[in-house]
Design a protein around this motif. Sequence first.
Motif, PDB file in Angstrom:
ATOM      1  N   PHE A 162       0.814  -1.211   0.000  1.00 46.65           N
ATOM      2  CA  PHE A 162       0.000   0.000   0.000  1.00 46.65           C
ATOM      3  C   PHE A 162       0.852   1.268   0.000  1.00 46.65           C
ATOM      4  N   ILE A 163       2.038   1.192   0.605  1.00 45.31           N
ATOM      5  CA  ILE A 163       2.843   2.405   0.778  1.00 45.31           C
ATOM      6  C   ILE A 163       3.846   2.623  -0.348  1.00 45.31           C
ATOM      7  N   VAL A 164       4.346   1.565  -0.966  1.00 45.95           N
ATOM      8  CA  VAL A 164       5.459   1.701  -1.907  1.00 45.95           C
ATOM      9  C   VAL A 164       5.048   2.455  -3.177  1.00 45.95           C
ATOM     10  N   ASN A 165       3.780   2.372  -3.569  1.00 46.28           N
ATOM     11  CA  ASN A 165       3.337   3.024  -4.803  1.00 46.28           C
ATOM     12  C   ASN A 165       2.654   4.364  -4.569  1.00 46.28           C
ATOM     13  N   LEU A 166       2.675   4.857  -3.337  1.00 44.12           N
ATOM     14  CA  LEU A 166       2.092   6.166  -3.064  1.00 44.12           C
ATOM     15  C   LEU A 166       2.962   7.263  -3.677  1.00 44.12           C
ATOM     16  N   PRO A 167       2.365   8.398  -4.061  1.00 40.63           N
ATOM     17  CA  PRO A 167       3.141   9.483  -4.683  1.00 40.63           C
ATOM     18  C   PRO A 167       3.881  10.338  -3.654  1.00 40.63           C
ATOM     19  N   PHE A 168       5.165  10.068  -3.488  1.00 39.70           N
ATOM     20  CA  PHE A 168       5.996  10.873  -2.595  1.00 39.70           C
ATOM     21  C   PHE A 168       6.631  11.991  -3.433  1.00 39.70           C
ATOM     22  N   CYS A 169       6.062  13.170  -3.357  1.00 46.06           N
ATOM     23  CA  CYS A 169       6.557  14.260  -4.192  1.00 46.06           C
ATOM     24  C   CYS A 169       6.597  15.588  -3.445  1.00 46.06           C
ATOM     25  N   CYS A 189       2.097  13.042  -1.105  1.00 42.83           N
ATOM     26  CA  CYS A 189       1.381  14.257  -1.486  1.00 42.83           C
ATOM     27  C   CYS A 189      -0.016  13.902  -1.982  1.00 42.83           C
ATOM     28  N   THR A 190      -0.737  13.184  -1.166  1.00 40.89           N
ATOM     29  CA  THR A 190      -2.132  12.834  -1.400  1.00 40.89           C
ATOM     30  C   THR A 190      -2.764  12.551  -0.051  1.00 40.89           C
ATOM     31  N   ASP A 191      -4.061  12.502   0.001  1.00 42.38           N
ATOM     32  CA  ASP A 191      -4.755  12.275   1.262  1.00 42.38           C
ATOM     33  C   ASP A 191      -4.637  10.805   1.669  1.00 42.38           C
ATOM     34  N   THR A 192      -3.922  10.551   2.753  1.00 41.82           N
ATOM     35  CA  THR A 192      -3.708   9.176   3.221  1.00 41.82           C
ATOM     36  C   THR A 192      -4.338   8.950   4.596  1.00 41.82           C
ATOM     37  N   TYR A 193      -5.265   9.811   4.983  1.00 39.83           N
ATOM     38  CA  TYR A 193      -5.824   9.728   6.340  1.00 39.83           C
ATOM     39  C   TYR A 193      -6.448   8.356   6.611  1.00 39.83           C
ATOM     40  N   ILE A 194      -7.311   7.908   5.691  1.00 41.14           N
ATOM     41  CA  ILE A 194      -7.981   6.623   5.899  1.00 41.14           C
ATOM     42  C   ILE A 194      -6.975   5.482   5.860  1.00 41.14           C
TER      43      ILE A 194
END
Length: 308
Positions: A162-169, A189-194
């Motif tokens: 779930f974490i490796v493909n998140l947009p870290f920018c 740099c996206t909403d990851t609250y849930i």
Amino acid sequence: MDQGNASKVTEFVLQSFPGPPELQFFFFAFFTLLYLSIVLGNFLIVFTVISEPALHTPMYFLLSNLSFLDVCLCTLVTPKMIADFLTDHKTISFEGCMTQVFFLHVLAGGEMMLLVAMAYDRYVAICRPLHYAAIMSLQKCTGLVVGSWFIGILHSISQFIFIVNLPFCGPNTVDNFFCDLPLVIKLPCTDTYILEKLMVSYSGIITLSSFVLLLISYMVILVTVRRQSSAGMAKAQATLTAHVTVVTLFFGPCFLIYASPFNNFLINKILSVFYTVFTPILNPLIYTFRNKEVILAMQKLRKRRVHS
């Protein structure tokens, strides 16, 4: 933030313990000594168990594997922390950060399961002593160790995908001395609250359920021990005290970090140091260096080395 115009994060900035250069050098010397003690102490246990036939029992087989896991867990984060005390540029590559996140959960999850396996070993030894040799065979012990690693890997993969493909920018500052999931999951740099709540709750539930299972197991063992002779009870209680102490030292900080993350980052750092550095050095002291069988085996090993 406009993700189309943002560049991909290639490194993360780590926030280790603050302080002037003199304090940083003290931390460097202190944690270097601790790390060397952890490696030497735990590998001494592994070598002693392998070399001494009297320790070729299920309990010491599992203990030696715990020592190996402790060295791996400590080595994953401590050398980097020690090196960062001597530099102002405390960074880690994106790949290095993801590697820490993945293997931290492999090793921590594996250690949790190994502690459960050790509780099972003590349950069989105390509650079913006549069947102990048959139940805790070498094949069963090997299966418990392999199973612990396998569950640790599955636990890590279930979160890592779930974490490796998140947009870290955007933000790239991790307010700790290593990359850990509760902090890294806040940086995309996206909403990851849930997703953040789901992943942290998942880790918290696993930690809490394993801890409760261990406590129930030890309570059953204590009830059984009370029905035995006073001599057997004293020996069993001494063994259980060591087990419960290590379980509490390991699970306590993990539960506080993952089940109820603090907003105070200094507390998080202290708890992180506790389960990645102090627990691995306390395990040999609690489990083995106060154990007469291990001390005797080490003395025999030393005499053989001297006379060889």
